[in-house]
Design a protein around this motif. Structure first.
Motif, short mmCIF file in Angstrom:
data_model
loop_
_atom_site.label_atom_id
_atom_site.label_comp_id
_atom_site.label_asym_id
_atom_site.label_seq_id
_atom_site.Cartn_x
_atom_site.Cartn_y
_atom_site.Cartn_z
N LEU B 265 0.71 -1.22 0.00
CA LEU B 265 0.01 0.03 0.11
C LEU B 265 0.91 1.15 0.04
O LEU B 265 2.02 1.41 0.80
CB LEU B 265 -0.91 0.08 1.40
CG LEU B 265 -1.57 1.08 1.56
CD1 LEU B 265 -2.94 1.54 0.37
CD2 LEU B 265 -2.50 1.15 2.87
N ASP B 266 0.63 2.24 -0.92
CA ASP B 266 1.39 3.53 -1.08
C ASP B 266 0.51 4.56 -1.12
O ASP B 266 0.00 4.85 -2.39
CB ASP B 266 2.46 3.13 -2.24
CG ASP B 266 2.84 4.45 -2.36
OD1 ASP B 266 3.18 5.37 -1.44
OD2 ASP B 266 3.95 4.60 -3.60
N GLY B 267 0.24 5.14 -0.26
CA GLY B 267 -0.98 6.25 -0.16
C GLY B 267 -2.25 5.61 -0.50
O GLY B 267 -2.80 4.99 0.28
N ARG B 268 -2.80 5.97 -1.67
CA ARG B 268 -4.31 5.35 -1.92
C ARG B 268 -3.88 4.23 -2.79
O ARG B 268 -5.02 3.60 -2.97
CB ARG B 268 -4.88 6.43 -2.74
CG ARG B 268 -5.20 7.82 -1.88
CD ARG B 268 -6.22 8.53 -2.62
NE ARG B 268 -5.98 8.65 -3.96
CZ ARG B 268 -7.27 8.84 -4.87
NH1 ARG B 268 -8.10 8.70 -4.62
NH2 ARG B 268 -6.92 8.85 -6.14
N ARG B 269 -2.81 3.88 -3.24
CA ARG B 269 -2.61 2.76 -4.11
C ARG B 269 -2.22 1.51 -3.67
O ARG B 269 -1.28 1.53 -2.80
CB ARG B 269 -1.45 3.46 -5.45
CG ARG B 269 -1.01 2.27 -6.25
CD ARG B 269 -0.72 2.71 -7.46
NE ARG B 269 -1.78 2.91 -8.19
CZ ARG B 269 -1.66 2.46 -9.69
NH1 ARG B 269 -0.49 1.96 -10.25
NH2 ARG B 269 -2.71 2.21 -10.66
N ILE B 270 -3.00 0.62 -4.19
CA ILE B 270 -2.85 -0.81 -3.32
C ILE B 270 -2.15 -1.50 -4.70
O ILE B 270 -2.67 -1.44 -5.86
CB ILE B 270 -3.94 -1.72 -2.98
CG1 ILE B 270 -4.50 -0.75 -1.74
CG2 ILE B 270 -3.61 -3.07 -2.59
CD1 ILE B 270 -5.94 -1.22 -1.36
N SER B 271 -1.17 -2.43 -4.58
CA SER B 271 -0.47 -3.13 -5.70
C SER B 271 -0.43 -4.60 -5.06
O SER B 271 0.10 -4.86 -3.76
CB SER B 271 0.77 -2.80 -6.06
OG SER B 271 0.87 -1.40 -6.37
N ALA B 272 -0.81 -5.34 -5.83
CA ALA B 272 -0.80 -6.98 -5.28
C ALA B 272 -0.54 -7.98 -6.52
O ALA B 272 -0.50 -7.27 -8.02
CB ALA B 272 -1.97 -7.34 -4.50
N ARG B 273 -0.24 -9.07 -6.38
CA ARG B 273 -0.20 -9.96 -7.46
C ARG B 273 -1.44 -11.14 -7.43
O ARG B 273 -1.69 -11.50 -6.39
CB ARG B 273 1.27 -10.60 -7.44
CG ARG B 273 2.27 -9.88 -7.24
CD ARG B 273 3.45 -10.26 -8.12
NE ARG B 273 3.10 -10.53 -9.41
CZ ARG B 273 3.00 -8.91 -10.09
NH1 ARG B 273 3.37 -8.12 -9.75
NH2 ARG B 273 2.77 -9.23 -11.45
N ALA B 274 -1.71 -11.78 -8.51
CA ALA B 274 -2.65 -12.73 -8.58
C ALA B 274 -2.47 -13.66 -9.41
O ALA B 274 -2.07 -13.08 -10.83
CB ALA B 274 -3.90 -12.09 -8.51
N ASP B 275 -2.67 -15.08 -9.48
CA ASP B 275 -2.56 -15.76 -10.83
C ASP B 275 -3.64 -15.39 -11.79
O ASP B 275 -3.27 -15.50 -12.82
CB ASP B 275 -2.62 -17.24 -10.27
CG ASP B 275 -1.38 -17.80 -9.55
OD1 ASP B 275 -0.34 -17.09 -9.64
OD2 ASP B 275 -1.41 -18.58 -8.71
N ASP B 276 -5.06 -15.28 -11.18
CA ASP B 276 -5.92 -14.90 -11.96
C ASP B 276 -6.45 -13.76 -11.58
O ASP B 276 -7.27 -13.53 -10.67
CB ASP B 276 -7.04 -15.87 -11.97
CG ASP B 276 -8.20 -15.52 -12.71
OD1 ASP B 276 -8.23 -14.37 -13.47
OD2 ASP B 276 -9.26 -16.41 -12.45
N GLY B 277 -5.77 -12.52 -12.16
CA GLY B 277 -6.13 -11.18 -11.58
C GLY B 277 -7.70 -10.75 -11.54
O GLY B 277 -8.23 -10.40 -10.55
N ALA B 278 -8.42 -11.13 -12.74
CA ALA B 278 -9.82 -10.66 -12.90
C ALA B 278 -10.53 -11.62 -11.71
O ALA B 278 -11.61 -10.69 -11.33
CB ALA B 278 -10.14 -10.92 -14.14
N GLY B 279 -10.28 -12.81 -11.69
CA GLY B 279 -10.87 -13.52 -10.80
C GLY B 279 -10.82 -13.01 -9.35
O GLY B 279 -11.51 -13.29 -8.38
#
Ligand code: ATP
Ligand code: MG
Lengths: 258, 336
Positions: B265-279
């Motif tokens: 989490l950086d300010g308002r922005r969350i970054s993450a990884r996922a094998d199936d992003g849309a799911g």
């Protein structure tokens, strides 16, 4: 060795072309000594009447003084050019090519020598027009030019060294402003050492500007004492060689701070 | 002579400047013949310092390096014969014309008069400078100067060309034009190119392989695709409607979503990884709603080099660059 000679030639050609493309700068370089000849020539004209001076025309006495002072003052600024080339990245561009360090510095010396020689001859011409006489003839004049070039080399190499080490314009400006007048007046440029107070005379003896002037004036006399010309000229040449060697060595220090 | 298997090697280069700035803290890279290798890093990462050492301008405090098979410390003269260098600052002579700059440069490598004139004309044509060839370079635009710099670096047909931030300060058109020319160089001649850049898209577009530099060392190396796919799965970015009052609440809520990994989490922005992003998105949004920190926007993308940078340094590339810029500004202000 031939590679270094060729490289020195190419690098010198670059600098001379650059110089030729700055006509205003050239003009100023010539007007300034003309002003000095005129100003000092008139201001101090009656100095020759002082006992101990020996009479004669003051302009004849002054001309070599102005030649040498001009060589000093124009060569002292060499470091500004060196700084500009460092800041622009030009020096670094050359340092990563196979060009020899000595060719880079020799080109600076060659350019300064040539422009000092031209400047000196023009001053001699102006002084002759004003009525100065050069009893030593062409040989004497040639030696005057050599002395001016050697003195110029001492101070352009010094200025390049300071520029590369300190990397600050202010230092060069400060140093030059501080040195120019004392170096000139602590020499027989305008007045024979015989008329100076004793302590001044001793400083004058140790001043490279005096070495240049004394050997040049001797060479310009009607019956020169060649031993004295050679002795002072040799001292000056040795100092010039040492200063150039020092400035080449400075590349190593410079490259530590790159 | 046998071809050295690597165009450039650098091993554990360390360089500390007077005043104690540690510019390189053990940097190592390998560049293969014929490839375009990018050193990507924010301001102050040590890119230019690395280039200065590899091009024999500066000496490392420790570590070793070879270029074209020659040791940069033991045989700088041999290295200089096989490299072309385009430094970060344009070093061309402003009162000389483009052609004069090129001819002198060729002379310094010992090219003969006819050879150097022919080569200069060829390069002036190739870099679109023919019509300005006989004008002093102080009348050139930034893009023209940069193209001349590249031409200067190529005059003697080097084996390795170093380009330090070749496109910084150029407008988008000039940048694209230079990219095309660099790509052509890489394809045409058996030339290895080492370029530094702060532009992720530049590295992505030009480099066969790249190294990400951070604080004087390399944190990741590989092809752009390898680096991106090393981050298994998609990048999920969520912008919150407002910066959260308590970051821990948000992170705890998202930790409960099993499909998401490497949440930052950086300010308002969350970054993450996922094998199936849309799911993974619906569960993530639900969790954020639950935590009373609703989302404003969501993107799911294949990973970018920025994600690679984030993964290895814990910072976003742009932040690192801005922070370096800001501290440089602060230092300048402090020096006043
Ligand atoms: N000549 C120098 N003297 C002192 N410190 C220096 C010198 N050159 C670089 N540094 C310092 O070393 C560090 C690395 O600098 P370097 O120029 O290698 O970074 P860079 O990655 O090229 O950055 P940029 O993207 O801004 O060009 C910086 O902190 C810089 O301030
Ligand atoms: Mg840099």
């Amino acid at each position: 060795m031939t590679a270094i000679a060729a490289q020195t030639w190419w690098m010198t050609q670059r600098r001379l072309t650059a110089l030729a493309r700055q006509p205003w700068f050239l003009l100023i370089m010539l007007i300034q000594p003309a002003i000095w000849l005129f100003l000092f020539g008139n201001l101090f004209r009656r100095i020759v009447e002082l006992p101990g001076f020996g009479g004669g025309s003051y302009l004849t006495y002054l001309a070599p003084g102005v030649v040498v002072m001009s060589a000093l003052s124009s060569n002292m600024w060499a470091g500004m050019g060196a700084l500009e080339e460092i800041e622009r990245g030009t020096l670094n561009r050359f340092l990563v090519t196979p060009v020899a360090r000595s060719a880079i510095m020799n080109a600076n010396v060659a350019e300064q020598a040539l422009s000092t020689a031209v400047q000196s001859l023009i001053i001699v011409g102006l002084a002759a027009l004003g009525g100065a006489s050069f009893a030593g003839g062409p040989a004497g004049i040639a030696l005057l030019v050599v002395a001016a070039v050697l003195l110029g080399t001492v101070f352009s190499a010094l200025s390049n060294t300071v520029g590369m080490l300190v990397r600050q314009r202010e230092t060069i400006i400060g140093l030059n402003t501080m040195l120019l007048l004392p170096l000139t007046f602590l020499s027989p440029a305008f007045m024979p050492a015989a008329l100076m107070p004793g302590w001044m005379r001793r400083l004058s003896d140790a001043n490279p500007v005096s070495w240049a002037l004394l050997s040049a004036r001797e060479a310009l006399a009607s019956d020169p004492d060649w031993g004295s010309v050679a002795w002072r000229g040799g001292l000056l040449a040795a100092l010039a060689a040492a200063m150039v060697a020092l400035s080449i060595r400075t590349f190593r220090t410079y490259q530590k701070s790159v | 002579m046998t071809q050295h298997p690597l165009a450039v090697t650098a091993r554990d280069l360390v360089k500390t400047y007077p005043g104690g700035v540690r510019a390189l803290a053990g940097l190592s890279i390998d560049v293969r013949p014929g490839e375009v290798f990018a050193l990507l890093g924010p301001n102050g990462a040590g890119k230019s310092t690395a280039i200065k050492i590899l091009t024999t301008l500066a000496r490392p405090d420790s570590g070793t390096a070879t270029v074209g098979g020659h040791d940069v410390i033991g045989h700088p003269g041999r290295v200089r014969r096989v490299i072309g260098v385009v430094a970060q600052k344009s070093g061309s002579d402003p009162v000389a014309t483009g052609r004069e700059n090129l001819v002198l440069q060729g002379r310094l490598y010992g090219l003969s008069g006819t050879a150097v004139r022919r080569r200069a004309t060829e390069l002036l044509d190739r870099f679109g400078l023919a019509s300005a060839a006989d004008r002093p370079t102080r009348t050139y635009s930034g893009g023209m100067l940069r193209r001349l710099d590249v031409a200067l670096g190529l005059i003697h047909r080097p084996q390795v060309l170093f380009l330090d931030e070749p496109t910084t300060g150029l407008d988008p058109d000039a940048r694209t034009a230079l990219w095309d020319e660099i790509a052509r160089l890489a394809a045409g001649e058996s030339l290895a190119i080492v370029l530094t850049t702060h532009y992720l898209d530049e590295a992505d577009r030009l480099a066969h392989r790249l190294a990400i530099a951070d604080r004087g060392r390399v944190v990741a190396t590989g092809t752009p695709d390898e680096l991106k796919s090393s981050l298994r799965g998609d990048a999920v970015h969520i912008d919150l409607q407002a910066p959260p009052g308590d970051e821990a609440v948000v992170l705890r809520a998202l930790a409960a979503v099993p499909a998401l990994r490497e949440v930052t989490l950086d300010g308002r922005r969350i970054s993450a990884r996922a094998d199936d992003g849309a799911g993974a998105v619906p569960a993530a949004l639900a969790a954020l709603d639950q935590a009373a920190t609703p989302a404003a926007a969501v993107t799911v993308a294949r990973p970018s080099l920025d994600d690679v940078y984030l993964r290895h340094t814990g910072r976003r590339f742009a932040d690192a660059d801005n922070a370096a810029g800001a501290s440089a500004l602060a230092a300048m202000a402090g020096a006043r």
